[in-house]
Design a protein around this motif. Sequence first.
Motif, mmCIF file in Angstrom:
data_model
loop_
_atom_site.group_PDB
_atom_site.id
_atom_site.type_symbol
_atom_site.label_atom_id
_atom_site.label_comp_id
_atom_site.label_asym_id
_atom_site.label_seq_id
_atom_site.Cartn_x
_atom_site.Cartn_y
_atom_site.Cartn_z
ATOM 1 N N UNK A 222 -6.584 13.481 -0.503
ATOM 2 C CA UNK A 222 -7.073 14.296 0.618
ATOM 3 C C UNK A 222 -7.329 15.729 0.162
ATOM 4 N N UNK A 223 -8.331 16.354 0.745
ATOM 5 C CA UNK A 223 -8.628 17.748 0.396
ATOM 6 C C UNK A 223 -7.659 18.705 1.075
ATOM 7 N N UNK A 224 -7.087 18.284 2.196
ATOM 8 C CA UNK A 224 -6.136 19.116 2.937
ATOM 9 C C UNK A 224 -4.768 19.051 2.250
ATOM 10 N N UNK A 225 -4.275 20.200 1.829
ATOM 11 C CA UNK A 225 -2.994 20.254 1.119
ATOM 12 C C UNK A 225 -1.844 19.752 1.985
ATOM 13 N N UNK A 226 -1.898 20.002 3.285
ATOM 14 C CA UNK A 226 -0.836 19.551 4.187
ATOM 15 C C UNK A 226 -0.786 18.025 4.260
ATOM 16 N N UNK A 227 -1.956 17.390 4.205
ATOM 17 C CA UNK A 227 -1.989 15.927 4.202
ATOM 18 C C UNK A 227 -1.440 15.375 2.889
ATOM 19 N N UNK A 228 -1.820 15.998 1.779
ATOM 20 C CA UNK A 228 -1.312 15.539 0.478
ATOM 21 C C UNK A 228 0.204 15.646 0.421
ATOM 22 N N UNK A 229 0.756 16.641 1.099
ATOM 23 C CA UNK A 229 2.207 16.848 1.075
ATOM 24 C C UNK A 229 2.967 15.722 1.770
ATOM 25 N N UNK A 230 2.271 14.943 2.604
ATOM 26 C CA UNK A 230 2.921 13.837 3.310
ATOM 27 C C UNK A 230 3.018 12.574 2.456
ATOM 28 N N UNK A 231 2.299 12.541 1.358
ATOM 29 C CA UNK A 231 2.237 11.326 0.545
ATOM 30 C C UNK A 231 3.597 10.901 -0.020
ATOM 31 N N UNK A 232 4.413 11.809 -0.599
ATOM 32 C CA UNK A 232 5.698 11.372 -1.172
ATOM 33 C C UNK A 232 6.600 10.659 -0.163
ATOM 34 N N UNK A 233 6.651 11.174 1.061
ATOM 35 C CA UNK A 233 7.478 10.543 2.086
ATOM 36 C C UNK A 233 6.977 9.135 2.404
ATOM 37 N N UNK A 234 5.655 8.968 2.434
ATOM 38 C CA UNK A 234 5.087 7.648 2.720
ATOM 39 C C UNK A 234 5.334 6.673 1.570
ATOM 40 N N UNK A 235 5.264 7.160 0.342
ATOM 41 C CA UNK A 235 5.588 6.299 -0.804
ATOM 42 C C UNK A 235 7.021 5.774 -0.678
ATOM 43 N N UNK A 236 7.941 6.658 -0.326
ATOM 44 C CA UNK A 236 9.341 6.254 -0.205
ATOM 45 C C UNK A 236 9.525 5.287 0.964
ATOM 46 N N UNK A 237 8.820 5.531 2.056
ATOM 47 C CA UNK A 237 8.892 4.616 3.199
ATOM 48 C C UNK A 237 8.371 3.229 2.808
ATOM 49 N N UNK A 238 7.266 3.208 2.070
ATOM 50 C CA UNK A 238 6.709 1.929 1.615
ATOM 51 C C UNK A 238 7.694 1.202 0.707
ATOM 52 N N UNK A 239 8.368 1.948 -0.166
ATOM 53 C CA UNK A 239 9.347 1.342 -1.074
ATOM 54 C C UNK A 239 10.505 0.727 -0.293
ATOM 55 N N UNK A 240 10.950 1.398 0.753
ATOM 56 C CA UNK A 240 12.052 0.860 1.560
ATOM 57 C C UNK A 240 11.639 -0.414 2.296
ATOM 58 N N UNK A 241 10.385 -0.472 2.732
ATOM 59 C CA UNK A 241 9.906 -1.637 3.474
ATOM 60 C C UNK A 241 9.547 -2.811 2.559
ATOM 61 N N UNK A 242 9.237 -2.510 1.314
ATOM 62 C CA UNK A 242 8.732 -3.533 0.390
ATOM 63 C C UNK A 242 9.838 -4.477 -0.067
ATOM 64 N N UNK A 243 9.470 -5.676 -0.541
ATOM 65 C CA UNK A 243 10.459 -6.582 -1.141
ATOM 66 C C UNK A 243 11.120 -5.908 -2.340
#
Length: 263
Positions: A222-243
């Motif tokens: 994303x070009x918006x820095x604030x949106x890019x800053x949300x990515x790490x939290x989503x990666x961790x959320x995906x890891x918790x949900x994943x097998x």
Amino acid sequence: MPQSKPDEPFVRKVFKALVLVVGAAMFLSFSFGPILQALGPSDSQDTANLVTEQLRAQADGYRAVLEREPDNPIALRGLIDTQLQLNEPQGAIEPLKKLVELEPENRQLRAFLAQIQQDTGDLEGALEQLQILHEKDPKDSQVLQELADVQLALGRPSQAIELLENYLKEVPEDNDVRLRLAFIYVRNNQTEKAVALYDEMIAADPSDFAPVLGKAIALTSATDENLRAKAPELFEQAARLAPPKVREEIRQQAKLYAQRNQP
């Protein structure tokens, strides 16, 4: 005094014995795994060479039959099989095309031809076969996604997007196709569309890690820095949900994206 004949290599004796016991026709389906493990490196190579010679001889035999009977399906299938066992997929294409001509309604055969063409770099040929399959059954989502992938590989993302969008108008609940479309949006720098599609899937099933991971990847570009800053939290959320077996891989991907986005 005549010289004694050199001893025949042990592996060659094994080869002859197997042909005699199981028959030449069944020999190629015999598993060499245990034997190769028991033999030394040189014997193993000798066995591999003998098998290759046998396969090439069989291929020549099938070609001889096809010179007399070009529509012989047994010879065509045999030649395809030997070429693939020899790891020479290019040589399987022409007999596959002929077999598809003889069995035009055989979808598996046509799909296999398309796959071999993709593997050997003939993307236009694969596209032609996949388009035929898609026209005959527009609801086949697997063919649809492969067709979109080939369009993308040919540098035609707009055609791939249009194809998937039109399908989803008819089958909006197909999450596999929605994920593929969102991925192509990201590849085509349409991050907002991708994120919107991922958000729809997350709202429909918050326990599914795939759209969460997709959104995380999308936000890294994303070009918006604030949106890019949300990515790490989503990666961790995906890891918790994943097998469990894929959690570490997701976290490794998160680190790679974080390194890439460092100033």
